[in-house]
Write an enzyme that holds these catalytic residues in place. Sequence first.
Site, PDB file in Angstrom:
ATOM      1  N   LYS A 105       0.853  -1.186   0.000  1.00 35.10           N
ATOM      2  CA  LYS A 105       0.000   0.000   0.000  1.00 35.10           C
ATOM      3  C   LYS A 105       0.894   1.244   0.000  1.00 35.10           C
ATOM      4  CE  LYS A 105      -3.666  -0.022   2.752  1.00 35.10           C
ATOM      5  NZ  LYS A 105      -4.305  -0.154   4.084  1.00 35.10           N
TER       6      LYS A 105
HETATM    7  C1  E4P Z   1      -7.829   0.051   4.433  1.00 34.73           C
HETATM    8  O1  E4P Z   1      -6.972  -0.671   3.976  1.00 34.73           O
HETATM    9  C2  E4P Z   1      -7.674   0.880   5.642  1.00 34.73           C
HETATM   10  O2  E4P Z   1      -6.910   0.175   6.584  1.00 34.73           O
HETATM   11  C3  E4P Z   1      -8.958   1.256   6.373  1.00 34.73           C
HETATM   12  O3  E4P Z   1     -10.112   0.724   5.790  1.00 34.73           O
HETATM   13  C4  E4P Z   1      -8.954   2.699   6.721  1.00 34.73           C
HETATM   14  O4  E4P Z   1     -10.180   3.222   7.060  1.00 34.73           O
HETATM   15  P1  E4P Z   1     -10.659   3.653   8.505  1.00 34.73           P
HETATM   16  O5  E4P Z   1      -9.458   4.124   9.281  1.00 34.73           O
HETATM   17  O6  E4P Z   1     -11.664   4.715   8.266  1.00 34.73           O
HETATM   18  O7  E4P Z   1     -11.258   2.408   9.106  1.00 34.73           O
END
Ligand code: E4P
Length: 234
Positions: A105
């Site tokens: 990522k």
């Molecule tokens: C996705 O890979 C992220 O870890 C995650 O969904 C982030 O979103 P949030 O912090 O709003 O849960």
Amino acid sequence: MGKIGTQPGAEAKHKEVDIGFMSIFIDSANINEAKTALGLGWVQGITTNPLLLAQADMEPSAFFTELRKFCDGPIFYQLTSNTFESSIAEAHRVLELLEKQLVVKLPPTELGFKLCSELSSRIPCCPTAIYSPAQALVARESGAQYLAVYVNRATRLMGDGLKLVEDIAAVLEESQTQLLAASLKSTDEATLAFSAGAHHLTLPYSTVKEMSNHPLSDEAIKQFNESGRGLDQT
Ligand code: E4P
């Protein structure tokens, strides 16, 4: 079942991980949650982020080593380094640890997209925290295999996260970049994101647990169990 792997022309360094055309992942860095979710049979991998890893009660490397004992699917790891060189070094360190299961990522910044262009022929990449179709186009052009749209955050901060999914799905048509709906906070939001065009979903543990249940199903099954008959019953 579709096959999603490395980009065309990828070197053999990173072998393909076979995941279904649509996949549900768990969004967590908690080893017990991961084990339970991946044991359900329909959760195919795991996404993590630096905040989830910071909240975990294990060191990141210990977490990933333990995770690989029961997770065969994609494991998403977000780079945290701030320069091109240090990010490449971090990507190679995590590749050693996760091998063919790694999906990197990357932040949707100039640096992140440059890294995506550099790495995506060898390692599946996922620009994350995507909030606009323009960013999605750049991800597509950078060879990203996935991009993570922050659906619930977009609804809270911009008004309509599901419309954003729809708009991004449109710019990804006929590309190799797959839309991963992230930041999903309920079963309804998850299913609506899929209907809006998401290829994959990543869900927090609480939503994973809720996905297969419905009170009316419980009621129906209770009735079958109490008053029904099958081969095993006399
Ligand atoms: C996705 O890979 C992220 O870890 C995650 O969904 C982030 O979103 P949030 O912090 O709003 O849960």
